[in-house]
Design a protein around this motif. Structure first.
Motif, PDB file in Angstrom:
ATOM      1  N   GLU A  91       0.779  -1.349  -0.135  1.00 22.43           N
ATOM      2  CA  GLU A  91      -0.156   0.104   0.076  1.00 22.43           C
ATOM      3  C   GLU A  91       0.832   1.307   0.004  1.00 22.43           C
ATOM      4  OE1 GLU A  91      -3.420   2.340   0.218  1.00 22.43           O
ATOM      5  OE2 GLU A  91      -3.079   0.486  -0.366  1.00 22.43           O
ATOM      6  N   ASN A  92       1.766   1.398   0.624  1.00 23.04           N
ATOM      7  CA  ASN A  92       2.984   2.332   0.698  1.00 23.04           C
ATOM      8  C   ASN A  92       3.562   2.744  -0.617  1.00 23.04           C
ATOM      9  OD1 ASN A  92       4.622   4.362   1.870  1.00 23.04           O
ATOM     10  ND2 ASN A  92       6.134   2.977   2.775  1.00 23.04           N
ATOM     11  N   LEU A  97       3.675   5.713  -5.322  1.00 20.44           N
ATOM     12  CA  LEU A  97       3.481   5.708  -6.997  1.00 20.44           C
ATOM     13  C   LEU A  97       2.599   6.617  -7.342  1.00 20.44           C
ATOM     14  CD1 LEU A  97       4.509   4.708  -9.512  1.00 20.44           C
ATOM     15  CD2 LEU A  97       2.835   2.873  -9.466  1.00 20.44           C
ATOM     16  N   LEU A  98       1.452   6.881  -6.701  1.00 17.34           N
ATOM     17  CA  LEU A  98       0.483   7.742  -6.967  1.00 17.34           C
ATOM     18  C   LEU A  98       0.890   9.081  -6.735  1.00 17.34           C
ATOM     19  CD1 LEU A  98      -2.825   8.098  -7.645  1.00 17.34           C
ATOM     20  CD2 LEU A  98      -3.283   7.922  -5.253  1.00 17.34           C
ATOM     21  N   VAL A  99       1.645   9.563  -5.770  1.00 16.72           N
ATOM     22  CA  VAL A  99       1.939  10.612  -5.372  1.00 16.72           C
ATOM     23  C   VAL A  99       3.095  11.233  -6.593  1.00 16.72           C
ATOM     24  CG1 VAL A  99       3.574  12.185  -3.711  1.00 16.72           C
ATOM     25  CG2 VAL A  99       1.592  10.674  -2.811  1.00 16.72           C
ATOM     26  N   VAL A 105       6.462  14.788  -4.636  1.00 14.55           N
ATOM     27  CA  VAL A 105       7.494  14.037  -4.352  1.00 14.55           C
ATOM     28  C   VAL A 105       7.401  13.288  -3.079  1.00 14.55           C
ATOM     29  CG1 VAL A 105      10.054  14.416  -3.674  1.00 14.55           C
ATOM     30  CG2 VAL A 105       9.030  15.935  -5.105  1.00 14.55           C
ATOM     31  N   PRO A 106       7.425  11.947  -2.999  1.00 18.53           N
ATOM     32  CA  PRO A 106       6.999  11.317  -1.809  1.00 18.53           C
ATOM     33  C   PRO A 106       8.191  11.201  -0.639  1.00 18.53           C
ATOM     34  CG  PRO A 106       7.754   9.827  -3.571  1.00 18.53           C
ATOM     35  CD  PRO A 106       8.010  11.258  -4.037  1.00 18.53           C
TER      36      PRO A 106
END
Length: 106
Positions: A91-92, A97-99, A105-106
């Motif tokens: 999930e992280n 990836l979505l961010v 920037v994650p």
């Protein structure tokens, strides 16, 4: 020596022999009784010890069964925790990836 004298002498000699035989027989009966009591006590003690041993073995088997159940539960909890950790890491990664896809920037 006439017959009466021989009978009297025989009776005088037979009386101590009979008394000695009675004492010896009484001692033998007492010893047999004592040995019987000892054997009965030994048998009773043996039976009690066997009972205690059987109970101890049953208690040990029950304790081992409880230990195995606790160990199995701990292993199941460990596997569930590892699966939950893997799901959270996935999930992280998905959220990172979505961010990134949205330009952050994650």
């Amino acid at each position: 020596m006439d017959a009466a004298m021989l009978t009297a002498l025989g009776a005088l000699l037979a009386a101590p022999v009979a008394a000695a035989a009675a004492i010896y027989g009484s001692r033998g009966a007492t010893r047999a009784s004592r040995e019987g009591t000892v054997l009965t006590g030994y048998d009773s003690l043996t039976a009690r010890l066997i009972g205690e041993r059987d109970k101890a073995e049953a208690d040990q088997a029950a304790a081992e069964a409880r230990e195995a159940a606790v160990r199995a539960q701990a292993e199941a909890d460990q596997k569930a925790g590892e699966a939950r950790e893997a799901a959270l890491q996935a999930e992280n990664a998905r959220l990172r990836l979505l961010v990134t896809d949205l330009g952050g920037v994650p």
